[in-house]
Enzyme design. Structure first.
Site, short mmCIF file in Angstrom:
data_model
loop_
_atom_site.label_atom_id
_atom_site.label_comp_id
_atom_site.label_asym_id
_atom_site.label_seq_id
_atom_site.Cartn_x
_atom_site.Cartn_y
_atom_site.Cartn_z
N ASP A 61 -100.71 33.95 57.12
CA ASP A 61 -101.42 33.21 56.08
C ASP A 61 -100.48 32.10 55.61
OD1 ASP A 61 -102.48 32.18 53.73
OD2 ASP A 61 -103.17 34.13 53.00
N ASN A 88 -102.70 24.00 62.41
CA ASN A 88 -104.14 23.72 62.46
C ASN A 88 -104.88 24.18 61.20
OD1 ASN A 88 -106.89 23.49 63.98
ND2 ASN A 88 -106.78 25.63 63.35
N GLN A 104 -110.86 21.71 43.26
CA GLN A 104 -110.89 21.24 44.65
C GLN A 104 -109.59 20.54 45.01
OE1 GLN A 104 -114.37 19.25 46.11
NE2 GLN A 104 -115.74 20.25 44.68
N SER A 138 -106.67 14.32 60.59
CA SER A 138 -108.11 14.03 60.61
C SER A 138 -108.26 12.52 60.61
CB SER A 138 -108.72 14.61 59.34
OG SER A 138 -110.03 14.13 59.14
N TYR A 190 -109.70 16.06 50.26
CA TYR A 190 -109.45 16.27 51.69
C TYR A 190 -108.72 15.04 52.26
CZ TYR A 190 -110.36 17.52 56.58
OH TYR A 190 -110.22 17.84 57.92
N VAL A 192 -106.81 12.89 50.64
CA VAL A 192 -105.42 12.84 50.15
C VAL A 192 -104.57 13.87 50.91
CG1 VAL A 192 -103.91 13.10 48.14
CG2 VAL A 192 -106.16 12.00 47.90
N LYS A 194 -104.95 15.05 53.91
CA LYS A 194 -104.72 14.68 55.32
C LYS A 194 -103.88 13.40 55.45
CE LYS A 194 -106.77 18.12 57.42
NZ LYS A 194 -106.07 19.03 58.32
N VAL A 223 -116.02 17.55 65.09
CA VAL A 223 -116.22 18.70 65.95
C VAL A 223 -117.22 19.70 65.33
CG1 VAL A 223 -115.03 20.59 67.15
CG2 VAL A 223 -113.86 18.41 66.81
N THR A 225 -117.92 22.71 64.08
CA THR A 225 -117.27 23.93 63.56
C THR A 225 -117.86 24.26 62.20
OG1 THR A 225 -115.56 22.75 62.31
CG2 THR A 225 -115.05 23.25 64.62
P1 NAP Z 1 -112.71 25.87 60.69
O1 NAP Z 1 -113.64 26.23 61.77
O2 NAP Z 1 -113.13 25.98 59.28
O3 NAP Z 1 -111.36 26.70 60.92
C1 NAP Z 1 -110.31 26.61 60.00
C2 NAP Z 1 -109.33 27.71 60.32
O4 NAP Z 1 -108.26 27.66 59.37
C3 NAP Z 1 -109.95 29.11 60.20
O5 NAP Z 1 -109.42 29.92 61.21
C4 NAP Z 1 -109.45 29.57 58.84
O6 NAP Z 1 -109.39 30.98 58.70
C5 NAP Z 1 -108.07 28.96 58.86
N1 NAP Z 1 -107.41 28.98 57.56
C6 NAP Z 1 -107.84 28.52 56.38
N2 NAP Z 1 -106.94 28.81 55.42
C7 NAP Z 1 -105.91 29.47 56.02
C8 NAP Z 1 -104.71 30.04 55.57
N3 NAP Z 1 -104.35 30.02 54.28
N4 NAP Z 1 -103.88 30.64 56.48
C9 NAP Z 1 -104.22 30.69 57.78
N5 NAP Z 1 -105.38 30.20 58.26
C10 NAP Z 1 -106.21 29.59 57.39
O7 NAP Z 1 -112.21 24.36 60.84
P2 NAP Z 1 -111.97 23.41 62.11
O8 NAP Z 1 -113.02 22.40 62.09
O9 NAP Z 1 -111.73 24.22 63.32
O10 NAP Z 1 -110.63 22.69 61.64
C11 NAP Z 1 -109.39 22.89 62.29
C12 NAP Z 1 -108.49 21.72 61.89
O11 NAP Z 1 -109.07 20.49 62.33
C13 NAP Z 1 -108.30 21.58 60.39
O12 NAP Z 1 -106.98 21.15 60.13
C14 NAP Z 1 -109.29 20.47 60.03
O13 NAP Z 1 -108.93 19.81 58.84
C15 NAP Z 1 -109.16 19.59 61.24
N6 NAP Z 1 -110.30 18.67 61.48
C16 NAP Z 1 -111.53 19.15 61.77
C17 NAP Z 1 -112.56 18.24 62.04
C18 NAP Z 1 -113.96 18.70 62.40
O14 NAP Z 1 -114.83 17.84 62.63
N7 NAP Z 1 -114.22 19.99 62.47
C19 NAP Z 1 -112.31 16.87 62.00
C20 NAP Z 1 -111.04 16.42 61.69
C21 NAP Z 1 -110.02 17.33 61.45
P3 NAP Z 1 -110.62 31.85 58.06
O15 NAP Z 1 -111.59 32.07 59.18
O16 NAP Z 1 -109.92 33.08 57.62
O17 NAP Z 1 -111.19 31.03 56.95
#
Ligand code: NAP
Length: 275
Positions: A61, A88, A104, A138, A190, A192, A194, A223, A225
């Site tokens: 964590d 990540n 937030q 991001s 978000y 700020v 990133k 993506v 997600t």
């Molecule tokens: P996601 O599906 O929400 O996954 C986020 C992951 O981070 C989950 O496994 C979550 O665990 C974990 N997490 C959150 N808080 C945590 C903590 N305190 N310790 C350890 N793990 C923690 O998001 P994603 O879209 O895959 O995003 C992955 C990365 O890409 C992030 O940095 C995000 O900002 C970046 N990003 C995403 C997009 C997009 O379009 N999706 C675009 C630009 C950047 P839980 O399952 O336990 O919550």
């Protein structure tokens, strides 16, 4: 022979999960899928084992210093060090979230910026020579996302320190508490957080320049997600592509850079590319 080690934070789902999948296929060493919740993490490992892939698992964590230290001690004892670290894990409040702006701002910066930083401070001492660190930023981490010229100037100061960047992050939290000047910051916690991650990447690279370590930031693309409410057009494997490029393939000159989802280096303070 030394066993190489790759670590991905927040890897139980989404882009982190796909980065683990890609590393399992291509990295010559052990891959650690880590997650804050053990059950979710172990289920992810089971899912990958059905594909014939065998990551190792450890709880991690990023908001808990104790959890990160326990992980560091374990890896140090078992393997001696880390070769690839993918930061990540992150959170994002939804646009319609009911939490007040202050909450937030505090929570988003605590997880996405301050906890990524403290995780690095704990794990960097065991990075091996030749290590690669990938900070998942991001498109929101592009400097043009901050409207204020004065703030932009402070973020891109080539001599910016971790302490000064921390002060900038705190100033935003203060602005959110007071409800003043938020527009100067782009009205988004978000963004700020990133922009902070991208700025931190450049500082971290400077701090390890006397060693053979590469630290880069990446926009993985928009993506499909949970974070994007499944609105992003890219699959998680497509989102993992540029992070994997930085973790495995990028040339020696790619250091302290900000890379787009097509794996191209982009100008952090120039025009923001599409996507
Ligand atoms: P996601 O599906 O929400 O996954 C986020 C992951 O981070 C989950 O496994 C979550 O665990 C974990 N997490 C959150 N808080 C945590 C903590 N305190 N310790 C350890 N793990 C923690 O998001 P994603 O879209 O895959 O995003 C992955 C990365 O890409 C992030 O940095 C995000 O900002 C970046 N990003 C995403 C997009 C997009 O379009 N999706 C675009 C630009 C950047 P839980 O399952 O336990 O919550």
């Amino acid at each position: 022979m030394v066993t190489k080690v790759a670590v991905v934070t927040g890897a139980n789902k989404g882009i982190g999960f796909a980065i683990v999948r890609g590393l399992c296929k291509r990295f010559d060493g052990v891959v650690y899928l880590t997650s804050r919740d053990e059950t979710r993490g172990e289920n992810a490992v089971i899912q990958l084992s059905k594909e014939g892939l065998h990551p190792k698992y450890h709880q991690l964590d990023i908001t808990s210093v104790k959890s990160v230290e326990k992980f560091r001690d374990y890896i140090k004892n078992e393997y001696g060090g880390i070769d690839i670290l993918v930061n990540n894990a992150a959170i994002a409040f939804k646009n319609n979230a009911k939490e007040p702006v202050t909450v937030q701002a505090e929570q988003t910066l605590f997880v996405n910026y301050f906890s990524l930083l403290s995780t690095c401070e704990i794990l960097f001492p065991i990075l091996r020579n030749g290590a690669r660190v990938v900070n998942i930023s991001s498109s929101s981490g592009h400097l043009t996302q901050i409207p204020s010229v004065a703030l932009k100037k402070r973020f891109k100061d080539p001599n910016l320190t971790v302490e000064q960047l921390g002060e900038l992050m705190q100033e935003y939290i203060e602005a959110a508490r007071k409800g003043t000047q938020l527009a100067e910051w782009g009205n988004s916690s978000y963004v700020v957080s990133k922009v902070g991650v991208t700025a931190l990447t450049k500082i971290q690279q400077r701090m390890v320049n006397d060693r053979d370590i590469k630290v880069n930031a990446v926009h993985p693309g928009y993506v499909d997600t949970d974070m994007s409410s499944h609105k992003g057009p890219l699959t998680i494997d497509e989102g993992a592509s540029a992070p994997l490029f930085l973790a495995l393939d990028a040339g020696d000159s790619v250091r302290g850079q900000y890379v787009w989802y097509n794996s191209k280096v982009v100008s952090w303070d120039g025009e923001k590319p599409e996507g």
